[in-house]
Scaffold this motif. Structure first.
Motif, PDB file in Angstrom:
ATOM      1  N   TYR A   1       0.968  -1.348   0.097  1.00  0.00           N
ATOM      2  CA  TYR A   1       0.013  -0.040   0.037  1.00  0.00           C
ATOM      3  C   TYR A   1       0.861   1.305  -0.134  1.00  0.00           C
ATOM      4  CZ  TYR A   1      -2.610   3.717   2.197  1.00  0.00           C
ATOM      5  OH  TYR A   1      -3.193   5.121   2.648  1.00  0.00           O
ATOM      6  N   ASP A   2       1.726   1.435   0.876  1.00  0.00           N
ATOM      7  CA  ASP A   2       2.665   2.513   0.922  1.00  0.00           C
ATOM      8  C   ASP A   2       3.599   2.771  -0.107  1.00  0.00           C
ATOM      9  OD1 ASP A   2       1.950   3.800   3.326  1.00  0.00           O
ATOM     10  OD2 ASP A   2       2.877   2.136   4.481  1.00  0.00           O
ATOM     11  N   TYR A   3       3.824   1.387  -0.782  1.00  0.00           N
ATOM     12  CA  TYR A   3       4.701   1.519  -1.980  1.00  0.00           C
ATOM     13  C   TYR A   3       3.810   2.140  -3.216  1.00  0.00           C
ATOM     14  CZ  TYR A   3       7.649  -0.286  -6.022  1.00  0.00           C
ATOM     15  OH  TYR A   3       8.376  -0.552  -7.191  1.00  0.00           O
TER      16      TYR A   3
ATOM     17  N   GLN B   1      -3.404  -3.241  -5.731  1.00  0.00           N
ATOM     18  CA  GLN B   1      -4.011  -4.639  -6.100  1.00  0.00           C
ATOM     19  C   GLN B   1      -3.253  -5.758  -5.384  1.00  0.00           C
ATOM     20  OE1 GLN B   1      -3.709  -4.418 -10.271  1.00  0.00           O
ATOM     21  NE2 GLN B   1      -5.710  -3.587 -10.545  1.00  0.00           N
ATOM     22  N   HIS B   2      -1.901  -5.689  -5.258  1.00  0.00           N
ATOM     23  CA  HIS B   2      -1.085  -6.582  -4.615  1.00  0.00           C
ATOM     24  C   HIS B   2      -1.431  -6.555  -2.970  1.00  0.00           C
ATOM     25  CE1 HIS B   2       1.509  -8.601  -7.252  1.00  0.00           C
ATOM     26  NE2 HIS B   2       1.972  -7.619  -7.672  1.00  0.00           N
ATOM     27  N   ALA B   3      -1.832  -5.602  -2.447  1.00  0.00           N
ATOM     28  CA  ALA B   3      -1.961  -5.228  -0.806  1.00  0.00           C
ATOM     29  C   ALA B   3      -3.567  -5.853  -0.860  1.00  0.00           C
ATOM     30  CB  ALA B   3      -2.060  -3.659  -0.829  1.00  0.00           C
ATOM     31  N   LEU B   4      -4.458  -5.804  -1.841  1.00  0.00           N
ATOM     32  CA  LEU B   4      -5.603  -6.157  -1.582  1.00  0.00           C
ATOM     33  C   LEU B   4      -5.881  -7.794  -1.839  1.00  0.00           C
ATOM     34  CD1 LEU B   4      -7.696  -3.418  -3.344  1.00  0.00           C
ATOM     35  CD2 LEU B   4      -8.117  -4.228  -1.149  1.00  0.00           C
TER      36      LEU B   4
ATOM     37  N   ALA C   1      -6.262   0.824   0.784  1.00  0.00           N
ATOM     38  CA  ALA C   1      -5.776   0.104  -0.505  1.00  0.00           C
ATOM     39  C   ALA C   1      -7.006   0.270  -1.707  1.00  0.00           C
ATOM     40  CB  ALA C   1      -5.304  -1.279  -0.302  1.00  0.00           C
ATOM     41  N   MET C   2      -8.152  -0.057  -1.353  1.00  0.00           N
ATOM     42  CA  MET C   2      -9.174  -0.004  -2.151  1.00  0.00           C
ATOM     43  C   MET C   2      -9.505   1.541  -2.443  1.00  0.00           C
ATOM     44  SD  MET C   2     -12.221  -2.024  -0.474  1.00  0.00           S
ATOM     45  CE  MET C   2     -12.045  -3.796   0.165  1.00  0.00           C
ATOM     46  N   ASN C   3      -9.418   2.516  -1.513  1.00  0.00           N
ATOM     47  CA  ASN C   3      -9.369   3.839  -1.975  1.00  0.00           C
ATOM     48  C   ASN C   3      -8.272   4.136  -2.720  1.00  0.00           C
ATOM     49  OD1 ASN C   3     -10.672   6.124  -1.472  1.00  0.00           O
ATOM     50  ND2 ASN C   3     -10.753   5.960   0.665  1.00  0.00           N
ATOM     51  N   ASN C   4      -6.884   3.878  -2.563  1.00  0.00           N
ATOM     52  CA  ASN C   4      -5.887   4.417  -3.328  1.00  0.00           C
ATOM     53  C   ASN C   4      -5.999   3.780  -4.586  1.00  0.00           C
ATOM     54  OD1 ASN C   4      -3.690   6.343  -3.164  1.00  0.00           O
ATOM     55  ND2 ASN C   4      -2.231   4.671  -3.063  1.00  0.00           N
TER      56      ASN C   4
END
Length: 373
Positions: A69-71, A89-92, A101-104
């Motif tokens: 997410y931070d990446y 997408q990887h985060a999710l 992550a969905m928001n970003n």
């Protein structure tokens, strides 16, 4: 390291960076400190080194949704929107209910030009956290990108109902109202956006444009100046500031602004016309002619360029060439009194008095106060 963390917690990431660097020089393998350093870099707007650190950490810890997410945040700050979306997408995949992550992801997809996919992700986030202001704002932004103006306006108003101090919601609502021709309604939203976040260059830029229309030139110039400072890479700001300075009779400053605009956007036809006007006022006619011709090459049939070029040609004594430009311009902009007046001058110079009188009369009909007519 503790001092750096305390500075970050106090909202002073820039002040923390030196302390992180000193600590990591002695402790280069402290991945927790490296991660905190990367977050401080993102918050300080220095996203490239943050992305470099986070890329290494993701490779070392591929099961961390938060790292991905931070990446994605760092990549988004670098305008690498497709890659940022992939990181989210990887985060999710690792944490399917990760609302941030969905928001970003939705915001990055919007910026990458995938507004429909963006809306899917953002609506999922909204279902999980229906009171999340960031999600509501991002949905509104995705609607703007998709051309769904009414839906976007409703979302921005919903954000402001929950948080009247949301600067970017005020900015975007102002942009929508301005585009709808509701300029007086837009102005208070631009002002409020600036009150809440004085660094919003677009709010300063668009407020300046509306103030310029009102004739409030001094305040408009102030806001253009701030917009230039906050976003020096936007060519529209020096261009529009140049037009304002021209109207204020400050020709040397206007010339500087148009030259700055063209350095950023060499194919901006409007800026070429603006610079041509300033050079004409300075009597540098050959150079002005080059800019008018460039504007017409870039934007064939550009009525304003044809009109201004016509006036220049009249000053050069090239009546036949001027007449040709005015004839073209009057077809394109039949309700421009200045064109009819210039056309009349050219006809009169050619000896076509009767046709010249008709053009003068038309100029007066369009603009009775037109002293030249």
């Amino acid at each position: 390291n503790n001092l750096a963390l305390a500075l970050c917690a106090a909202g002073r990431p820039e002040a923390a960076l030196g302390h992180f660097a000193a600590y990591l020089e002695a402790n280069p393998d402290d991945d927790t400190a490296r991660y905190s350093h990367a977050l401080a870099l993102i918050d300080a707007g220095d996203c490239q080194p943050a992305a470099d650190i986070l890329e290494e950490l993701v490779e070392q810890q591929p099961d961390s949704a938060m790292l991905y997410y931070d990446y994605g945040r760092a990549l988004g700050g670098l305008k690498r929107y497709e890659e940022a979306a992939t990181a989210n997408q990887h985060a999710l995949l690792l944490q399917p209910d990760f609302v941030k992550a969905m928001n970003n992801l939705g915001f990055m997809l919007t910026l990458a030009g995938h507004s429909e996919k963006a809306q899917e992700s953002l609506h999922r986030a909204w279902q999980l956290e229906p009171e999340n202001q960031d999600t509501l704002f991002n949905i509104g932004y995705a609607y703007v990108a998709a051309g769904q103006t009414e839906e976007a306006e409703a979302k921005f108003r919903a954000v402001l109902e929950r948080n009247p101090d949301h600067a970017r919601a005020h900015l975007n609502l102002g942009l929508i109202l301005e585009a709808q021709g509701k300029e007086e309604d837009a102005i208070p939203h631009f002002r409020r956006a600036i009150e809440e976040d004085a660094s919003l260059a677009l709010a300063h830029h668009n407020l300046a444009g509306l103030l310029r229309k009102r004739g409030e030139n001094d305040e408009a110039l102030h806001h253009y100046t701030v917009a230039l400072r906050e976003d020096p890479e936007n060519p529209n700001t020096p261009k529009n500031c140049g037009f304002l300075l021209t109207a204020m009779g400050r020709m040397e400053e206007a010339q500087t602004m148009f030259e700055k605009a063209l350095a950023l956007a060499p194919e901006d036809a409007d800026a070429h016309v603006g610079l041509g006007d300033v050079l004409t006022a300075h009597g540098i006619l050959d150079e002005a002619q080059t800019h008018y011709e460039t504007a017409l090459r870039l934007k064939p049939g550009y009525g304003i360029a044809l009109k201004q070029y016509g006036f220049l040609l009249m000053r050069q004594g090239k009546t036949a060439a001027a007449l040709e430009r005015f004839e073209q311009a009057v077809e394109i902009m039949p309700d421009d009194a200045g064109i009819h007046c210039g056309y009349a001058d050219a006809l009169f110079a050619k000896g076509e008095t009767e046709q010249a009188e008709k053009q003068y009369q038309r100029a007066i009909e369009l603009y009775p106060e037109f002293a030249l007519a």
